[in-house]
Structure formats: C-alpha cells, structure tokens
Design an enzyme around this catalytic site. Structure first.
Site, short mmCIF file in Angstrom:
data_model
loop_
_atom_site.label_atom_id
_atom_site.label_comp_id
_atom_site.label_asym_id
_atom_site.label_seq_id
_atom_site.Cartn_x
_atom_site.Cartn_y
_atom_site.Cartn_z
N ASP A 54 -54.60 -36.71 -22.47
CA ASP A 54 -53.65 -36.94 -21.61
C ASP A 54 -52.06 -37.07 -22.17
OD1 ASP A 54 -54.06 -39.39 -23.09
OD2 ASP A 54 -54.13 -40.62 -21.31
N HIS A 258 -45.53 -16.12 -41.28
CA HIS A 258 -45.56 -17.36 -40.79
C HIS A 258 -46.38 -18.63 -40.91
CE1 HIS A 258 -44.27 -14.58 -36.91
NE2 HIS A 258 -43.21 -14.84 -37.73
N ASP A 275 -37.95 -21.85 -44.64
CA ASP A 275 -37.26 -21.42 -43.45
C ASP A 275 -37.44 -22.70 -42.36
OD1 ASP A 275 -36.61 -20.11 -41.29
OD2 ASP A 275 -38.02 -18.24 -41.42
N ASP A 286 -31.17 -21.45 -37.77
CA ASP A 286 -32.39 -20.72 -38.24
C ASP A 286 -31.91 -20.27 -39.83
OD1 ASP A 286 -34.67 -19.31 -38.95
OD2 ASP A 286 -34.06 -17.68 -37.36
N HIS A 365 -40.33 -6.75 -41.73
CA HIS A 365 -39.84 -7.30 -40.51
C HIS A 365 -38.54 -6.72 -40.40
CE1 HIS A 365 -37.49 -10.40 -42.58
NE2 HIS A 365 -38.54 -10.44 -43.22
N HIS A 369 -32.10 -11.08 -35.54
CA HIS A 369 -32.48 -11.37 -33.95
C HIS A 369 -31.32 -12.34 -33.39
CE1 HIS A 369 -33.77 -15.51 -35.22
NE2 HIS A 369 -34.46 -14.93 -36.02
N HIS A 376 -35.39 -17.18 -31.17
CA HIS A 376 -35.29 -15.59 -30.80
C HIS A 376 -34.53 -15.62 -29.49
CE1 HIS A 376 -38.85 -15.17 -33.81
NE2 HIS A 376 -37.83 -15.45 -34.36
N GLU A 399 -31.43 -11.66 -41.98
CA GLU A 399 -32.66 -12.42 -42.92
C GLU A 399 -33.55 -11.36 -43.57
OE1 GLU A 399 -35.65 -13.98 -40.50
OE2 GLU A 399 -34.36 -13.90 -38.78
N TYR A 403 -41.59 -9.28 -49.72
CA TYR A 403 -42.85 -9.93 -50.09
C TYR A 403 -44.07 -9.15 -50.77
CZ TYR A 403 -40.03 -11.87 -46.02
OH TYR A 403 -39.12 -12.38 -45.36
N ARG A 422 -36.89 -14.68 -48.92
CA ARG A 422 -36.20 -14.16 -47.89
C ARG A 422 -34.79 -15.07 -47.94
NH1 ARG A 422 -39.80 -14.87 -44.41
NH2 ARG A 422 -39.42 -16.76 -43.58
N GLU A 424 -31.91 -16.12 -45.14
CA GLU A 424 -31.43 -16.17 -43.93
C GLU A 424 -30.10 -17.00 -43.43
OE1 GLU A 424 -34.21 -17.67 -41.17
OE2 GLU A 424 -33.44 -16.37 -39.66
N1 GLY Z 1 -37.86 -18.59 -38.40
C1 GLY Z 1 -38.13 -17.68 -37.41
C2 GLY Z 1 -37.27 -16.52 -37.80
O1 GLY Z 1 -36.75 -16.44 -38.92
O2 GLY Z 1 -37.09 -15.58 -37.15
MN MN Z 2 -34.80 -15.78 -38.14
MN MN Z 3 -36.12 -18.48 -40.05
#
Ligand code: GLY
Ligand code: MN
Ligand code: MN
Length: 454
Positions: A54, A258, A275, A286, A365, A369, A376, A399, A403, A422, A424
């Site tokens: 609940d 992820h 991240d 982000d 990737h 975005h 996103h 970003e 890897y 990475r 970003e």
């Molecule tokens: N943290 C999600 C991305 O970088 O797209």
């Molecule tokens: Mn991102």
């Molecule tokens: Mn990110």
C-alpha cells in the site's frame, strides 16, 4: 561512519528561478487553445503508482498535464474548450476534504483550481460524467492522450461513445479522436525565457552535486556513498529528486550503460563515471563526468579521456540554429573514430569505419537527446523523414563516450579493458550558437585531477 562533507550550502535562488508564475501557464494555454482550431482537448493527470503493497511512489504529475495546467494533484482532468461560453480552461479536481487532508495534505479543491491555477470553471472530479458531455456538444474533433491513465481512458472513452451515439440524432458530434501530444510536444521543445531560468537552476544544482562528488570521492568509499552525496546536494538545494536513477559506476561498471546498482567499492586507480541530474520545479538536468578516484588518470585512461573530450567539444561546437542532431552526432563520431584508430582500437580508414558502424563496439549510443521536463524530453527528432533543424530555445545533451568491455578480446592492451568514459553536458541552442548550461563542472584532465585530488 559519517564522513565530513564540508559546507554544501545552497546558493539562494533568484526570484525568477523559484517557480514558474501563473502568467507562464496562461500564455501556454492561450497558444494551445489557438492550436486546437475549435476542437476540444482533454488531459488526464498521471495515475498514482504503488511501489509495494500500500506504499505509493512519490506523486509526479504527468509532464504534459503540468505543462498546461501547473496543477500538481492526482485524480484531476483538464479540459480545453476554445470559445466555450462557460470558459475555455476547466479543471476537474478532488474536492476539499478536512479528514482526507489531515492524512495526505492540503488540496486546492474547486475554489483553489480557479483562484490559484486560473481555471475559468472548476468542478469536483466526481462531476465529470455530468459536465463533460456539455462541452462535447457540437464538437467534431476531440483530443485525448490514450495510455497515460487507464482509469480515465475508460471514463473518457465511454463519454465519447455516448456523445458519438447522439451524433446521428443531433446531426453533429465527435467524429475523430486525436492525440494532443502532437501539439503539446512541439510547444515543449522550445523553451521560454522563464523555463530557461528554471533549467539553469536545475543545471546549477546538478553541477554543484558533481563538483562535490568529484572532490569527495576516494578509494575505499562505496558507490552508494557518492550517490548519497549527490542526492543530498540535490535536495538541500530544493530539487525534488534525481531526474533519473543516478549512475555511479566505478571501474568496469562504467561499461554498463544503465548501471544503477551502485554497490561496488571504489578501488585505487579506478575511474568513476557519474551520470546524475536533478529535477527542479519539474525540469531535468543531465550531467556525466568521468574522473579518477585517486586523483590521477593513468596514461591509458588519460589518452582515452582526451579522445572523448575532443569529441564532446567538437560536437558542442557544431551546435547552432540550422544544424541537426545528426550533424552534432557526426562531429562527435569523427573525433571518436580518429582517436580510436590512433590508439589501435579499430583498424581501417575513418570513412570506412563510419560507414560500417564498426565503432559501435565501443560507442553504441547516440550523442544527444532533447532535455526539458523529461530527461529524454519530447519533441520530434525527424520531420517528414528528415533530421530536424535546431532552433533557438531547444535544449539538448551532448554526451559521447567510449566503453571497452572488461573481456573485450579485440583489445590487446589489458589496461584498456573495463574502461568506460562519458562526458555529458546540457546545451541550449542560442540565437547564433550555443550556451552550455552545465559549464560549471570541470572536465579537462588538469581541472579534474586538481578537484579530485583536493
Ligand atoms: N542519464 C540518461 C542519459 O544520459 O540519457
Ligand atoms: Mn543524457
Ligand atoms: Mn545522463
């Protein structure tokens, strides 16, 4: 053991950074009502979601609903009826309830919906069945986003069917059900000056969190301690929560895109890929930084890092009105591929590698975005099949990364295996170029080593 985290004092927000004023929502509604061309639009609030048994998740209003209404409560419906004599913006909300409010906090109620949120009319949500048909009379097209709130989907579809069944008798009535997201998402993709003030604040808070994390990371700490520091800085600065589960990925975990378990101990010589971004007044930031937990990059780590940094810089330099995210991506790719070739990670000519996509072994990737109320964020990436051109007021991430999986056989040098990097930033398209909203976090090798070793 509680570690000393020093003085993480929230800088006071400027008035313009506190919350969007009612005026902003009114302006949005006026533009949206125009776009409806006489059709009626209905939006459901986000459903309450249960975490376990609940216990509910902290409620987060649906982004489109909030964008148009500013109304944060569940169990509500927003109705837009251009030119209707009883009003063009109508809210159906939970009624005031002394006893319920003692358990779960104050509600705006019908009075508050009008007085605080600018509704022309407001009704109790229980009156939807009675009142909604009145607004559907003589309307040929109805906008409603299916799939957000199943309970309301059922209710609204039933009322629509009833209105449709009257069509033959009355000679008019709803013929088409349309998706209002096609309109709202195109509005959301261009950020207003007021939204940008809030997004700058969101970016500034996340930037502070990264600076603190970089300066406090030490071998022997657990990844979750860094997560706790970051979330502390978010919250102490008034952000409601992370905008997404923070990725605190040390050593080989950085090659898991992820990764959110955040339960490994930081080892001497590790890189840490962090991240993390916050949600502040419904707007996301982000940011990713990758830095050495011991304060020094190894030569191999540094070489790879410089490639990603060069790619990120080249990609950011590309941003201006008229270019596309494809162009931004290609700028990053070119630097990444040339760097990978120089390090012997990939063999062959740059053009061939770009054409074959062989680089995807190490960069799988996209580079960007949209960013806004959702991390996103919404808005079309292509228009009539073509990559969309950037316009002033759009916000995107840049970003790129590299890897190298821990057991990547194609990479001879063992030192390179298990490295993930990475970088970003959040970038606003300005009138003639770009502005990096997250520039306050260091990203050169020298700056990072200075801060990480501090
Ligand atoms: N943290 C999600 C991305 O970088 O797209
Ligand atoms: Mn991102
Ligand atoms: Mn990110």
């Amino acid at each position: 053991m509680l570690r000393d985290i020093g003085d993480i004092l929230p800088a006071k927000p400027e008035a313009s950074e506190k919350a969007l004023p009612l005026e902003e929502f009114k302006e949005r509604r006026a533009r949206f009502l125009k776009e409806l061309n006489g059709a009626v639009a209905i939006f459901p609030s986000a459903p309450v979601a249960f975490r376990s048994n609940d216990v509910e998740f902290v409620y987060r209003q649906d982004s489109d609903f909030y964008y148009l209404t500013g109304f944060p409560e569940p169990e509500s419906i927003a109705l837009f009826a251009p030119g209707h004599p009883d009003g063009e913006f109508i809210l159906f909300v939970r009624p005031r309830d002394k006893e319920r409010e003692m358990w779960t906090g104050p509600r705006a109620g019908v009075e508050g919906a009008v007085a605080e949120f600018g509704a022309a009319q407001a009704y109790q949500i229980s009156e939807l069945d009675r009142v909604l048909p009145r607004y559907l009379e003589g309307v040929a097209e109805v906008y409603y986003p299916l799939g957000i709130n199943e309970k309301f989907d059922q209710k609204v579809l039933k009322l629509l069917r009833e209105a449709q069944s009257l069509r033959e008798r009355l000679g008019e009535g709803p013929r088409a059900l349309l998706d209002p997201r096609a309109i709202v998402h195109e509005m959301r993709i261009i950020k207003s000056p007021r939204e940008l003030a809030i997004m700058r604040r969101s970016a500034a808070i996340a930037a502070e969190a990264h600076r603190v994390a970089i300066s406090k990371s030490r071998p022997g700490m657990m990844e979750w301690e860094i997560q706790a520091l970051v979330e502390y800085v978010f919250r102490v600065n008034g952000a409601s929560s992370p905008a997404y589960p923070p990725i605190v990925a040390s050593g080989p975990n950085a090659t898991i895109l992820h990764y959110i378990a955040n339960n490994r101990e930081l080892k001497p010589g590790d890189l840490l890929l962090l991240d993390a971004g916050c949600e502040y007044q419904f707007y996301a930031s982000d940011i990713t930084r990758t830095f050495p937990v011991s304060g020094r990059f190894t030569p191999c780590q540094r070489d790879l890092y410089e490639i990603v940094l060069a790619a990120q810089r080249a990609a950011i330099e590309t941003v201006r009105p008229g270019v596309t995210l494809e162009d931004v991506h290609r700028s990053a790719l070119k630097e990444l591929v040339e760097g990978m070739r120089a390090m012997g990670l990939i063999k062959g000519e740059t053009d061939e590698i770009l054409a074959s996509g062989e680089y995807k072994r190490f960069y799988m990737h996209r580079t960007s975005h949209w960013l806004g109320m959702d991390v996103h964020d919404v808005g079309r990436y292509r228009i009539r099949g073509e990559p969309r051109k950037l316009e002033p007021g759009m916000v995107l991430t840049v970003e790129p990364g590299i890897y190298i999986a821990p057991a990547e056989e194609s990479v001879a040098k063992a030192e390179l295996q298990g490295i993930g990097i990475r970088i970003e930033d959040d970038v606003l398209v300005s009138a003639d170029g770009y502005e990096v909203l997250t520039a306050a976090v260091p990203k050169t090798v020298k700056e990072l080593e200075a801060l990480a070793g501090s």
